[in-house]
Motif scaffolding. Structure first.
Motif, PDB file in Angstrom:
ATOM      1  N   TRP A 176      32.861 -39.753 -53.681  1.00  0.00           N
ATOM      2  CA  TRP A 176      33.014 -38.612 -52.680  1.00  0.00           C
ATOM      3  C   TRP A 176      33.688 -38.953 -51.548  1.00  0.00           C
ATOM      4  CZ3 TRP A 176      31.184 -37.818 -47.606  1.00  0.00           C
ATOM      5  CH2 TRP A 176      30.088 -38.431 -47.313  1.00  0.00           C
ATOM      6  N   LEU A 177      33.383 -40.229 -50.898  1.00  0.00           N
ATOM      7  CA  LEU A 177      34.220 -40.713 -49.640  1.00  0.00           C
ATOM      8  C   LEU A 177      35.729 -40.828 -49.754  1.00  0.00           C
ATOM      9  CD1 LEU A 177      31.508 -43.016 -47.944  1.00  0.00           C
ATOM     10  CD2 LEU A 177      32.295 -40.651 -47.125  1.00  0.00           C
ATOM     11  N   ARG A 178      36.046 -41.433 -51.074  1.00  0.00           N
ATOM     12  CA  ARG A 178      37.540 -41.801 -51.301  1.00  0.00           C
ATOM     13  C   ARG A 178      37.878 -40.428 -51.754  1.00  0.00           C
ATOM     14  NH1 ARG A 178      38.766 -46.984 -55.044  1.00  0.00           N
ATOM     15  NH2 ARG A 178      37.746 -47.725 -53.013  1.00  0.00           N
ATOM     16  N   MET A 179      37.128 -39.441 -52.351  1.00  0.00           N
ATOM     17  CA  MET A 179      37.717 -38.153 -52.539  1.00  0.00           C
ATOM     18  C   MET A 179      38.177 -37.341 -51.279  1.00  0.00           C
ATOM     19  SD  MET A 179      38.679 -36.154 -55.265  1.00  0.00           S
ATOM     20  CE  MET A 179      38.807 -34.317 -55.704  1.00  0.00           C
ATOM     21  N   ALA A 180      37.353 -37.470 -50.375  1.00  0.00           N
ATOM     22  CA  ALA A 180      37.634 -36.791 -49.094  1.00  0.00           C
ATOM     23  C   ALA A 180      38.667 -37.278 -48.513  1.00  0.00           C
ATOM     24  CB  ALA A 180      36.318 -36.864 -48.180  1.00  0.00           C
ATOM     25  N   LYS A 181      38.764 -38.673 -48.325  1.00  0.00           N
ATOM     26  CA  LYS A 181      39.912 -39.326 -47.905  1.00  0.00           C
ATOM     27  C   LYS A 181      41.402 -38.998 -48.440  1.00  0.00           C
ATOM     28  CE  LYS A 181      41.758 -43.901 -46.302  1.00  0.00           C
ATOM     29  NZ  LYS A 181      41.493 -45.397 -46.343  1.00  0.00           N
ATOM     30  N   ARG A 182      41.235 -38.977 -49.770  1.00  0.00           N
ATOM     31  CA  ARG A 182      42.779 -38.720 -50.597  1.00  0.00           C
ATOM     32  C   ARG A 182      42.993 -37.184 -50.794  1.00  0.00           C
ATOM     33  NH1 ARG A 182      43.079 -42.350 -55.845  1.00  0.00           N
ATOM     34  NH2 ARG A 182      42.862 -44.166 -54.095  1.00  0.00           N
ATOM     35  N   ARG A 183      41.794 -36.502 -51.008  1.00  0.00           N
ATOM     36  CA  ARG A 183      41.877 -34.975 -51.021  1.00  0.00           C
ATOM     37  C   ARG A 183      42.065 -34.697 -52.548  1.00  0.00           C
ATOM     38  NH1 ARG A 183      45.837 -32.721 -49.589  1.00  0.00           N
ATOM     39  NH2 ARG A 183      47.495 -34.328 -49.214  1.00  0.00           N
ATOM     40  N   PHE A 184      42.319 -35.552 -53.551  1.00  0.00           N
ATOM     41  CA  PHE A 184      42.200 -35.072 -54.739  1.00  0.00           C
ATOM     42  C   PHE A 184      42.102 -36.440 -55.713  1.00  0.00           C
ATOM     43  CE2 PHE A 184      46.616 -36.697 -53.397  1.00  0.00           C
ATOM     44  CZ  PHE A 184      47.094 -37.532 -54.436  1.00  0.00           C
ATOM     45  N   LYS A 220      49.172 -41.522 -56.418  1.00  0.00           N
ATOM     46  CA  LYS A 220      47.891 -42.086 -55.701  1.00  0.00           C
ATOM     47  C   LYS A 220      47.857 -41.963 -54.087  1.00  0.00           C
ATOM     48  CE  LYS A 220      45.303 -45.293 -57.488  1.00  0.00           C
ATOM     49  NZ  LYS A 220      44.905 -46.490 -57.978  1.00  0.00           N
ATOM     50  N   HIS A 221      48.645 -42.461 -53.414  1.00  0.00           N
ATOM     51  CA  HIS A 221      48.804 -42.619 -52.196  1.00  0.00           C
ATOM     52  C   HIS A 221      50.038 -41.967 -51.350  1.00  0.00           C
ATOM     53  CE1 HIS A 221      45.849 -45.879 -52.902  1.00  0.00           C
ATOM     54  NE2 HIS A 221      46.521 -46.493 -53.714  1.00  0.00           N
ATOM     55  N   GLY A 222      50.997 -41.380 -52.140  1.00  0.00           N
ATOM     56  CA  GLY A 222      51.928 -40.545 -51.491  1.00  0.00           C
ATOM     57  C   GLY A 222      51.969 -39.112 -51.521  1.00  0.00           C
ATOM     58  N   ASP A 223      50.972 -38.841 -51.984  1.00  0.00           N
ATOM     59  CA  ASP A 223      50.586 -37.382 -52.323  1.00  0.00           C
ATOM     60  C   ASP A 223      51.700 -36.504 -53.327  1.00  0.00           C
ATOM     61  OD1 ASP A 223      49.106 -34.966 -51.727  1.00  0.00           O
ATOM     62  OD2 ASP A 223      49.959 -34.448 -49.946  1.00  0.00           O
ATOM     63  N   ARG A 224      52.124 -37.475 -53.805  1.00  0.00           N
ATOM     64  CA  ARG A 224      53.231 -36.820 -54.824  1.00  0.00           C
ATOM     65  C   ARG A 224      52.495 -36.320 -56.125  1.00  0.00           C
ATOM     66  NH1 ARG A 224      58.158 -39.188 -55.239  1.00  0.00           N
ATOM     67  NH2 ARG A 224      58.517 -37.666 -56.586  1.00  0.00           N
ATOM     68  N   GLN A 225      51.752 -35.298 -55.960  1.00  0.00           N
ATOM     69  CA  GLN A 225      51.196 -34.617 -57.169  1.00  0.00           C
ATOM     70  C   GLN A 225      51.678 -34.035 -58.207  1.00  0.00           C
ATOM     71  OE1 GLN A 225      47.668 -31.936 -55.829  1.00  0.00           O
ATOM     72  NE2 GLN A 225      47.709 -32.874 -53.735  1.00  0.00           N
TER      73      GLN A 225
END
Length: 241
Positions: free
Chosen positions: A130-138, A94-99
């Motif tokens: 959408w704001l959380r999506m924009a911040k997290r990107r995915f 979620k927060h470490g971009d470990r997709q």
């Protein structure tokens, strides 16, 4: 291709998802990290996936909470408890971009959901505002849902549900407070409504705490004409975690 794969493996050897140590294959856990990952086996609640004492038995069983306050969906499954390495992996996703964690996560979830799906099941992730999506990107739930679709052959729809109302963090809120905060926060995407009529829907999320968000999603799906709704989460928050 074989030579290329061998060369890449030599340059970038498979590493443990949890600690980075070398392992035998990609997307795996070393013995130590595997031991810190609490998979839910044996008996569990048919509604929320909470592990229950004893071995798995035939028939449907429910935890005390779900007997007192039944969930609106038909069946629910969880793969891990939200503790130890399971919690670490989810936070990294979620927060470490470990997709890349989405793929093994879906693989672990697949076995639990197999009895719940048919060839007509539509898989859909719990949406982000959408704001959380924009911040997290995915959307981490969408990443898992896509992998589950690939593994099971079921259709999926990334934007079946929308979250037009931004809510504050639900952490630490009571069940009633969560329900009030989520009132009107989730709806069916009008452009995708035709895909849900008369079909079974499998909702996918990373973590279930009280189930309030999944309940809001379920109500939206049923109101839009879904035949049945089931839920699948990677991890379940339990009373002792």
């Amino acid at each position: 291709m074989g030579l290329l794969q061998t060369t890449l493996a030599a340059i970038y050897p498979p590493s443990c998802l949890g600690c980075g140590e070398m392992v035998d294959s990609d997307f795996g856990l070393c013995g130590s990290c595997w031991g810190q990952t609490e998979f839910i086996g044996g008996a569990s609640c048919d509604s929320c996936g909470t592990p229950l004492p004893g071995a798995a038995i035939e028939g449907v069983i429910h935890c005390d909470d779900c007997m007192r306050d039944p969930k609106p969906w038909a069946h629910g499954r969880a793969t891990l408890t939200y503790s130890g390495m399971g919690r670490k992996l989810i936070l990294q996703l979620k927060h470490g971009d470990r997709q890349e964690i989405a793929r093994p996560a879906a693989g672990w979830m697949r076995m639990a959901i197999q009895p719940l799906i048919t060839e007509k099941t539509l898989i859909a992730p719990v949406p982000l505002h959408w704001l959380r999506m924009a911040k997290r990107r995915f959307n981490q739930s969408a990443l898992i849902a896509k992998q589950l679709s690939d593994m099971t052959g079921c259709d999926w729809c990334a934007d079946l549900l929308q979250r037009p109302k931004r809510t504050l963090s639900l952490d630490g809120k009571t069940r009633q407070e969560r329900a009030e905060m989520l009132d009107g926060a989730i709806r069916i995407n009008a452009r995708r409504k035709h895909r849900i009529l008369g079909r079974s829907v499998l909702l996918v999320d990373d973590v279930m705490t009280t189930g309030a968000t999944l309940a809001a999603c379920t109500h939206a799906c049923v109101a839009a004409g879904a035949h049945q709704v089931c839920v699948s989460v990677l991890a379940r928050v339990t009373k002792d975690t």
